[in-house]
Design an enzyme around this catalytic site. Structure first.
Site, short mmCIF file in Angstrom:
data_model
loop_
_atom_site.label_atom_id
_atom_site.label_comp_id
_atom_site.label_asym_id
_atom_site.label_seq_id
_atom_site.Cartn_x
_atom_site.Cartn_y
_atom_site.Cartn_z
N HIS A 20 -10.24 17.62 25.23
CA HIS A 20 -10.55 17.50 26.66
C HIS A 20 -11.36 16.26 27.02
O HIS A 20 -11.35 15.82 28.16
CB HIS A 20 -11.22 18.77 27.19
CG HIS A 20 -12.67 18.92 26.87
ND1 HIS A 20 -13.11 19.50 25.71
CD2 HIS A 20 -13.79 18.55 27.54
CE1 HIS A 20 -14.44 19.49 25.68
NE2 HIS A 20 -14.87 18.91 26.77
N ASP A 21 -12.08 15.66 26.05
CA ASP A 21 -12.87 14.46 26.37
C ASP A 21 -12.28 13.19 25.77
O ASP A 21 -12.89 12.13 25.84
CB ASP A 21 -14.31 14.63 25.83
CG ASP A 21 -15.15 15.54 26.72
OD1 ASP A 21 -14.96 15.52 27.96
OD2 ASP A 21 -16.01 16.27 26.20
N GLU A 71 -11.41 10.50 28.49
CA GLU A 71 -12.61 10.03 29.18
C GLU A 71 -13.53 9.21 28.26
O GLU A 71 -14.12 8.22 28.68
CB GLU A 71 -13.37 11.25 29.70
CG GLU A 71 -14.14 10.99 30.96
CD GLU A 71 -14.66 12.29 31.55
OE1 GLU A 71 -13.84 13.08 32.05
OE2 GLU A 71 -15.89 12.51 31.50
N ASP A 72 -13.65 9.64 27.02
CA ASP A 72 -14.69 9.05 26.15
C ASP A 72 -14.17 8.21 24.99
O ASP A 72 -14.96 7.51 24.34
CB ASP A 72 -15.56 10.16 25.54
CG ASP A 72 -16.39 10.89 26.58
OD1 ASP A 72 -16.59 10.32 27.68
OD2 ASP A 72 -16.83 12.02 26.31
ZN ZN Z 1 -16.81 18.18 27.21
#
Ligand code: ZN
Length: 198
Positions: free
Chosen positions: A71-72, A75-76
């Site tokens: 899930h990240d 984004e990351d």
């Molecule tokens: Zn997270």
């Protein structure tokens, strides 16, 4: 007597895909640590979110558990939607994108949009969102971000509460867990009693 396969069982292929996602996430986030004072490896957070999601499921949903692990990653960790389609599938990529903030926006705007967009997420994405917030509140309790005073922690908790109250179909099990953490944290972070605040 021949036992028919239980409808809740997971295929070997699904199990392998889930472990592939766990390894993929561990590698992509290898250099990342949690914000807390103990700076746990980031993958601890991903495994926690995936476990929370899996325990809240009524029936197997391997793609949702995989998306929780990932899930990240957009984004990351610089992974793209196309990377996720190639390594996993469209369903996984779509779920991850649903819970990914637009990093080109300022932080304040991203946080505002999380509250605004919460009601429009699919039920499955809402499960990841809620599990993510539970993991973050647990961390706020046991290993809060270094340098965050009580007021900042309190504001984070209240913001997370706004996001979660916007979810239209939260898992009851996860919601119960979130609420307990929310109450406990606000108790330990009383308003206006932040001797460390500058
Ligand atoms: Zn997270």
């Amino acid at each position: 007597m021949v036992q028919t396969e239980a409808p809740t069982s997971l295929s070997l292929e699904s199990l392998q895909r889930i472990l592939h996602a766990a390894q993929y996430a561990a590698e992509k986030h290898a250099q990342q640590r949690r914000k807390g004072a103990t700076a746990e490896p980031y993958v601890n957070h991903l495994l926690e979110v995936a476990r929370l999601v899996s325990e809240a499921l009524q029936k197997p949903d391997a793609n949702l558990v995989i998306a929780a692990l990932l899930h990240d990653v957009v984004e990351d960790a610089g992974v793209t939607r196309d990377d996720l389609v190639a390594a996993f599938n469209e369903d996984v990529a779509g779920l991850v994108m649903e819970v990914t903030d637009d990093k080109s926006l300022p932080k304040h705007e991203r946080k505002r949009l999380q509250v605004e967009n919460a009601p429009h997420k699919t039920v499955r994405a809402q499960m990841i969102k809620l599990a993510d917030k539970i993991s973050n509140l647990r961390a706020m309790l046991t290993s809060p971000p270094a340098g965050w005073d009580q007021q900042r922690r309190r504001e984070y908790v209240i913001w997370a509460g706004h996001v979660v109250s916007g979810l239209t179909s939260p898992s009851p099990r996860l919601l119960t867990e979130f609420r307990a953490l929310y109450v406990e944290l606000l108790d330990t972070l009383p308003e206006g009693q932040s001797p460390c605040a500058g």
